[in-house]
Write an enzyme that holds these catalytic residues in place. Structure first.
Site, PDB file in Angstrom:
ATOM      1  N   HIS A  72       0.806  -1.228   0.000  1.00 42.09           N
ATOM      2  CA  HIS A  72       0.000   0.000   0.000  1.00 42.09           C
ATOM      3  C   HIS A  72       0.836   1.274   0.000  1.00 42.09           C
ATOM      4  O   HIS A  72       0.293   2.366  -0.147  1.00 42.09           O
ATOM      5  CB  HIS A  72      -0.949   0.031   1.197  1.00 42.09           C
TER       6      HIS A  72
HETATM    7  C1  UD1 Z   1      -2.116   4.764   6.560  1.00 38.44           C
HETATM    8  C2  UD1 Z   1      -0.838   5.182   7.263  1.00 38.44           C
HETATM    9  C3  UD1 Z   1       0.229   4.111   7.072  1.00 38.44           C
HETATM   10  C4  UD1 Z   1      -0.292   2.739   7.460  1.00 38.44           C
HETATM   11  C5  UD1 Z   1      -1.559   2.444   6.692  1.00 38.44           C
HETATM   12  C6  UD1 Z   1      -2.103   1.094   7.056  1.00 38.44           C
HETATM   13  C7  UD1 Z   1      -0.468   7.629   7.294  1.00 38.44           C
HETATM   14  C8  UD1 Z   1       0.382   8.714   6.763  1.00 38.44           C
HETATM   15  N1  UD1 Z   1      -0.306   6.443   6.704  1.00 38.44           N
HETATM   16  O1  UD1 Z   1      -1.846   4.779   5.174  1.00 38.44           O
HETATM   17  O2  UD1 Z   1       1.326   4.435   7.899  1.00 38.44           O
HETATM   18  O3  UD1 Z   1       0.688   1.766   7.167  1.00 38.44           O
HETATM   19  O4  UD1 Z   1      -2.520   3.471   6.976  1.00 38.44           O
HETATM   20  O5  UD1 Z   1      -3.297   0.800   6.431  1.00 38.44           O
HETATM   21  O6  UD1 Z   1      -1.220   7.846   8.212  1.00 38.44           O
HETATM   22  N2  UD1 Z   1      -9.168   4.508   2.184  1.00 38.44           N
HETATM   23  C9  UD1 Z   1     -10.385   3.878   1.986  1.00 38.44           C
HETATM   24  N3  UD1 Z   1     -10.997   3.331   3.059  1.00 38.44           N
HETATM   25  C10 UD1 Z   1     -10.479   3.377   4.313  1.00 38.44           C
HETATM   26  C11 UD1 Z   1      -9.239   4.037   4.490  1.00 38.44           C
HETATM   27  C12 UD1 Z   1      -8.589   4.576   3.427  1.00 38.44           C
HETATM   28  O7  UD1 Z   1     -10.907   3.809   0.880  1.00 38.44           O
HETATM   29  O8  UD1 Z   1     -11.096   2.854   5.257  1.00 38.44           O
HETATM   30  C13 UD1 Z   1      -8.471   5.096   1.028  1.00 38.44           C
HETATM   31  C14 UD1 Z   1      -8.706   6.583   0.946  1.00 38.44           C
HETATM   32  O9  UD1 Z   1      -9.169   6.881  -0.309  1.00 38.44           O
HETATM   33  C15 UD1 Z   1      -7.359   7.229   1.129  1.00 38.44           C
HETATM   34  C16 UD1 Z   1      -6.375   6.094   0.912  1.00 38.44           C
HETATM   35  O10 UD1 Z   1      -7.088   4.873   1.135  1.00 38.44           O
HETATM   36  O11 UD1 Z   1      -7.163   8.253   0.216  1.00 38.44           O
HETATM   37  C17 UD1 Z   1      -5.250   6.196   1.870  1.00 38.44           C
HETATM   38  O12 UD1 Z   1      -5.683   6.248   3.225  1.00 38.44           O
HETATM   39  P1  UD1 Z   1      -4.857   7.088   4.310  1.00 38.44           P
HETATM   40  O13 UD1 Z   1      -5.489   6.987   5.626  1.00 38.44           O
HETATM   41  O14 UD1 Z   1      -4.588   8.417   3.788  1.00 38.44           O
HETATM   42  O15 UD1 Z   1      -3.455   6.414   4.388  1.00 38.44           O
HETATM   43  P2  UD1 Z   1      -3.010   4.910   4.141  1.00 38.44           P
HETATM   44  O16 UD1 Z   1      -2.428   4.813   2.809  1.00 38.44           O
HETATM   45  O17 UD1 Z   1      -4.116   3.968   4.519  1.00 38.44           O
END
Ligand code: UD1
Length: 386
Positions: free
Chosen positions: A217
C-alpha cells in the site's frame, strides 16, 4: 504518573488499521486496575471502511469508541488538520491527564500535537523507530511525535539509541517491548481455528499447499504505474509456481484502477469463490481481510511479501520468511534477529528472492527481547510507578 487524589484519566487515540492491535492490549491491561485508570477511546476515523476498522474492533474485543471524529480521507494536511481541529475540542472538554498515541500514522501526530499544546502529557507507543527516509510521511510523523512526547515506549534497543542520538532525555525512554506482538500471541490460537485456508482451497485433507501472501500500500510502490505494474507482473510469474494471495488495501485497488492495470489481475470480491488451481495466469486480489483470518494466512504461508511495517514484526515472531518491498526499514531488528529481508521493488530481484525461499530451507531466528506478550503490562507498570 502520579495522580494522588483521583484516577489517571487516559484518552487513547486510534485512527488507522495498524493502530487497533496496538491499543487493545493496553486498554485491556489498564482495565484490570479500575481504581487507577479511567479510559476513553477516541477513533479519528482516518480509516472508516468496515474491513479497515470495525472488523478489527470485533476481532480484538475493543470497546466501541467513546468518541468518533469521522475525519475520513484527504491530503496529508487536510487529514492531519481535521484531526487536530476535532481532537482539540474533545481534549478541552475531557481534560485528560494523559493522551496515548500509537505508531506513526497521521492521526498519531495530530493527536500528540494537540495534547502537547493543551499541556496534557503524551505517551507514544512504538517510539524511536527510524527508517532515516524522510520521503515517507510516517517518518515525519515518528520524529515529530517523539519530540513532543513525555513517555516514549520503545519496542527494541535500537529505538532507544535513535532517541538518545536525537537528544531525547534518557528518563523519558522506556524499553517495554512490542504491544503488536502482545496482540498476535493472544490471538494465534483463535487464528488456528479460522476457516480461511479451507475457504481458499489451500488446505485439503489436512495438508496445507505452499502459497505466498502479499500486501502492498505504500505510495512508493502503488502510486506509479511502472512500479506497480512491475510488481504485479512479478507476482503473476510467481503465481505460476505457487498461489499468490493478495488482500489489498483500498488505496492499492484505487491505484490499480487509476493506472488501468486491472487486466493484469483477477479481482475477487468473495474469498470463497477462489480456486487456487484454476487461475494461474493472473494473481487474485481480494478485499482487506479481518485480523484473525489474516494471522491464519500469515502463519501458514511459505513466504510473505509486504511493504507494511507491522507485518515485518509479525512474520518475525511467527518465523515466516518475509520479503520487504522497500529499500529501507525502520525495523532493522526484524532483519538482524528475524526472518525479514529487504528486496526493494525491482521485479527480477523480488522473483529471485522468492525462488530462493521456495528452494531453500530458511533458518529460523530468535524472537527479539521483550517480544513476549507482556509489553502492555510493562507500560502500565511504568505509568503507575512514575
Ligand atoms: C495509513 C498510514 C500508514 C499505514 C496504513 C495502514 C499515514 C500517513 N499512513 O496509510 O502508515 O501503514 O494506513 O493501512 O497515516 N481509504 C479507503 N478506506 C479506508 C481508508 C482509506 O478507501 O477505510 C483510502 C482513501 O481513499 C485514502 C487512501 O485509502 O485516500 C489512503 O488512506 P490514508 O489513511 O490516507 O493512508 P493509508 O495509505 O491507509
Amino acid at each position: 504518573m502520579k495522580n494522588n487524589s483521583r484516577k489517571i484519566k487516559v484518552l487513547h487515540c486510534v485512527g488507522a488499521r495498524p493502530n487497533f492491535m496496538k491499543i487493545a492490549p493496553i486498554m485491556q491491561e489498564m482495565s484490570k486496575y479500575p481504581n487507577n485508570f479511567s479510559q476513553i477511546l477516541v477513533h479519528t476515523g482516518q480509516h472508516y471502511d468496515k474491513e479497515m476498522s470495525q472488523s478489527f474492533f470485533n476481532d480484538l474485543g475493543l470497546p466501541s469508541p467513546d468518541i468518533y471524529l469521522g475525519v475520513g480521507s484527504g491530503t496529508h494536511a487536510e487529514q492531519t488538520g481535521k484531526v487536530m481541529i476535532e481532537f482539540e475540542k474533545k481534549g478541552i472538554k475531557e481534560k485528560p491527564d494523559l493522551v496515548i498515541v500509537v505508531g506513526d500514522v497521521n492521526s498519531t501526530l495530530a493527536c500528540a500535537l494537540v495534547a502537547s499544546k493543551l499541556s496534557i502529557q503524551v505517551a507514544h507507543i512504538e517510539a524511536g523507530l527510524r527508517s532515516f527516509d524522510r520521503t515517507m510521511p510516517e517518518e515525519i510523523n515518528r520524529i515529530l511525535t517523539d519530540k513532543i512526547s513525555d513517555f516514549l515506549f520503545t519496542t527494541c534497543e535500537d529505538a532507544n539509541t535513535n532517541l538518545l542520538n536525537e537528544g531525547i532525555s534518557k528518563d523519558k525512554i522506556h524499553f517495554v517491548g512490542n504491544v503488536m506482538i502482545d496482540s498476535i500471541l493472544k490471538h494465534i490460537e483463535l487464528a488456528e481455528k479460522s476457516n480461511i485456508l479451507i475457504q481458499l482451497g489451500l488446505r485439503t485433507n489436512g495438508d496445507i499447499n505452499k502459497y505466498a501472501l502479499i500486501t502492498l500500500h505504500r505510495p512508493s510502490n502503488v502510486d506509479y504505474k511502472e512500479t506497480l505494474g512491475g510488481i504485479l507482473n512479478a507476482m503473476n510469474e510467481l503465481n505460476n509456481e505457487i498461489p499468490v494471495i493478495f488482500p489489498a488495501h483500498p488505496r492499492t485497488i484505487k491505484q490499480i484502477k487509476k493506472h488501468k492495470l486491472h487486466n493484469r489481475i483477477n479481482y475477487i470480491n468473495n474469498y470463497s469463490s477462489y480456486k487456487p488451481n484454476s487461475i494461474k495466469e493472473k494473481i487474485s486480489i481480494f478485499p482487506p481481510l479481518n485480523y484473525i483470518d489474516f494471522i491464519s494466512l500469515m502463519s501458514n504461508a511459505a513466504m510473505v511479501l509486504t511493504d507494511s511495517g507491522g507485518i515485518q514484526e509479525e512474520t518475525t515472531i511467527l518465523g515466516i520468511p518475509c520479503l520487504t518491498l522497500r529499500p529501507n526499514t525502520e525495523r532493522p531488528i526484524t532483519i538482524k534477529q528475524g526472518t525479514n529481508k529487504l528486496v526493494g521493488n525491482d521485479p527480477q530481484t523480488i522473483l529471485s528472492e522468492a525462488h530462493n525461499i521456495i528452494e531453500n530451507e530458511v533458518s529460523q531466528k530468535k524472537a527479539p527481547r521483550y517480544w513476549d506478550g507482556k509489553a502492555a503490562k510493562r507500560i502500565v507498570k511504568v505509568l503507575t510507578s512514575k
